[in-house]
Design a protein around this motif. Structure first.
Motif, short mmCIF file in Angstrom:
data_model
loop_
_atom_site.label_atom_id
_atom_site.label_comp_id
_atom_site.label_asym_id
_atom_site.label_seq_id
_atom_site.Cartn_x
_atom_site.Cartn_y
_atom_site.Cartn_z
N ARG A 124 0.87 -1.18 0.00
CA ARG A 124 0.00 0.00 0.00
C ARG A 124 0.90 1.23 0.00
O ARG A 124 1.83 1.32 0.79
CB ARG A 124 -0.91 0.04 1.23
N HIS A 125 0.61 2.13 -0.90
CA HIS A 125 1.29 3.42 -0.93
C HIS A 125 0.20 4.49 -0.89
O HIS A 125 -0.75 4.44 -1.66
CB HIS A 125 2.11 3.59 -2.21
N ALA A 126 0.33 5.43 0.04
CA ALA A 126 -0.64 6.52 0.15
C ALA A 126 0.12 7.83 0.35
O ALA A 126 1.09 7.88 1.11
CB ALA A 126 -1.59 6.28 1.32
N ASP A 127 -0.32 8.87 -0.35
CA ASP A 127 0.26 10.18 -0.15
C ASP A 127 -0.81 11.24 -0.38
O ASP A 127 -1.86 10.95 -0.94
CB ASP A 127 1.49 10.39 -1.05
N PRO A 128 -0.56 12.47 0.07
CA PRO A 128 -1.60 13.51 -0.02
C PRO A 128 -1.66 14.23 -1.36
O PRO A 128 -2.35 15.24 -1.47
CB PRO A 128 -1.21 14.47 1.11
N ILE A 129 -0.99 13.74 -2.38
CA ILE A 129 -0.99 14.43 -3.67
C ILE A 129 -2.24 14.01 -4.45
O ILE A 129 -2.29 12.93 -5.04
CB ILE A 129 0.28 14.12 -4.47
N THR A 130 -3.25 14.86 -4.42
CA THR A 130 -4.50 14.56 -5.13
C THR A 130 -4.82 15.64 -6.17
O THR A 130 -5.84 15.55 -6.85
CB THR A 130 -5.67 14.42 -4.15
N THR A 131 -3.96 16.65 -6.27
CA THR A 131 -4.11 17.69 -7.29
C THR A 131 -2.74 17.93 -7.92
O THR A 131 -1.71 17.53 -7.38
CB THR A 131 -4.63 19.01 -6.68
N ALA A 132 -2.72 18.63 -9.04
CA ALA A 132 -1.46 18.94 -9.73
C ALA A 132 -0.54 19.73 -8.80
O ALA A 132 -1.00 20.60 -8.04
CB ALA A 132 -1.74 19.72 -11.00
N GLN A 133 0.74 19.41 -8.85
CA GLN A 133 1.75 20.06 -8.03
C GLN A 133 2.83 20.66 -8.94
O GLN A 133 3.13 20.09 -9.99
CB GLN A 133 2.42 19.04 -7.09
N PRO A 134 3.46 21.77 -8.51
CA PRO A 134 4.57 22.30 -9.31
C PRO A 134 5.76 21.35 -9.22
O PRO A 134 5.95 20.66 -8.22
CB PRO A 134 4.88 23.65 -8.64
N ALA A 135 6.57 21.33 -10.24
CA ALA A 135 7.74 20.46 -10.26
C ALA A 135 8.65 20.71 -9.06
O ALA A 135 9.25 19.78 -8.52
CB ALA A 135 8.51 20.64 -11.57
N GLU A 136 8.75 21.94 -8.61
CA GLU A 136 9.60 22.29 -7.49
C GLU A 136 9.17 21.62 -6.18
O GLU A 136 9.94 21.53 -5.25
CB GLU A 136 9.63 23.81 -7.27
N SER A 137 7.96 21.13 -6.14
CA SER A 137 7.46 20.52 -4.90
C SER A 137 8.21 19.24 -4.53
O SER A 137 8.14 18.80 -3.38
CB SER A 137 5.96 20.24 -5.00
N VAL A 138 8.92 18.63 -5.46
CA VAL A 138 9.65 17.40 -5.16
C VAL A 138 11.10 17.65 -4.72
O VAL A 138 11.80 16.73 -4.36
CB VAL A 138 9.63 16.40 -6.33
N ILE A 139 11.53 18.90 -4.76
CA ILE A 139 12.90 19.24 -4.37
C ILE A 139 12.98 19.27 -2.85
O ILE A 139 12.19 19.91 -2.19
CB ILE A 139 13.33 20.58 -4.96
N GLN A 140 13.96 18.56 -2.32
CA GLN A 140 14.20 18.56 -0.86
C GLN A 140 15.36 19.46 -0.55
O GLN A 140 16.41 19.37 -1.18
CB GLN A 140 14.48 17.14 -0.36
N GLU A 141 15.17 20.31 0.42
CA GLU A 141 16.25 21.23 0.81
C GLU A 141 16.90 20.79 2.08
O GLU A 141 16.38 20.11 2.88
CB GLU A 141 15.69 22.62 0.98
#
Length: 141
Positions: A124-141
């Motif tokens: 099972r994989h669950a995450d809160p991404i249910t709408t379009a996200q900007p590409a920058e949202s996957v960058i970890q600082e």
């Protein structure tokens, strides 16, 4: 297909208890084998029954008084050896010390296989991404 449909119905019924703080019905539907995996939005991925069970219990302990659970199935595929579903899981819950209900929506992918005559959740994989996200949202600082 009917057996997988029954399993997903049982899982969704179990989720109604899960969001009230009771993980037991959900735990019963998972494989108890070493290759079972779980990736939920509240912690790192878990592998093997002991880790998965502990992760399910820890996740459920964050919720109470969940209500209005419904799942929107986006895809389902079933073979004799393996099946998967993709759905959006929506519920109103109280988390932690919150007094008011908050809406929650998760994008969920689940993989099932038959074990000893019954279909079980093997991932099972669950995450809160249910709408379009900007590409920058996957960058970890």
């Amino acid at each position: 297909v009917d057996d997988v449909d029954r399993l997903t119905e049982q899982y969704q019924l179990g989720l109604e208890e899960f969001v009230k703080g009771n993980p037991e019905a959900v735990k019963k539907l998972f494989s108890h084998r070493d290759d079972v995996t779980l990736a939920n939005p509240l912690g790192p991925p878990a592998r093997g029954w002991e880790q998965v069970a502990a992760t399910i219990e820890r996740a459920s302990s964050n919720f109470r008084d969940g209500e209005d659970l419904h799942c929107e199935t986006m895809a389902k595929y079933v073979t004799p050896e393996l099946a998967y579903t993709v759905w959006i899981e929506r519920v109103k819950v109280k988390m932690g010390g919150m007094e008011d209900f908050a809406p929650s929506a998760l994008r969920v992918t689940m993989i099932f296989r038959p074990e000893d005559g019954a279909w079980k959740v093997v991932h099972r994989h669950a995450d809160p991404i249910t709408t379009a996200q900007p590409a920058e949202s996957v960058i970890q600082e």
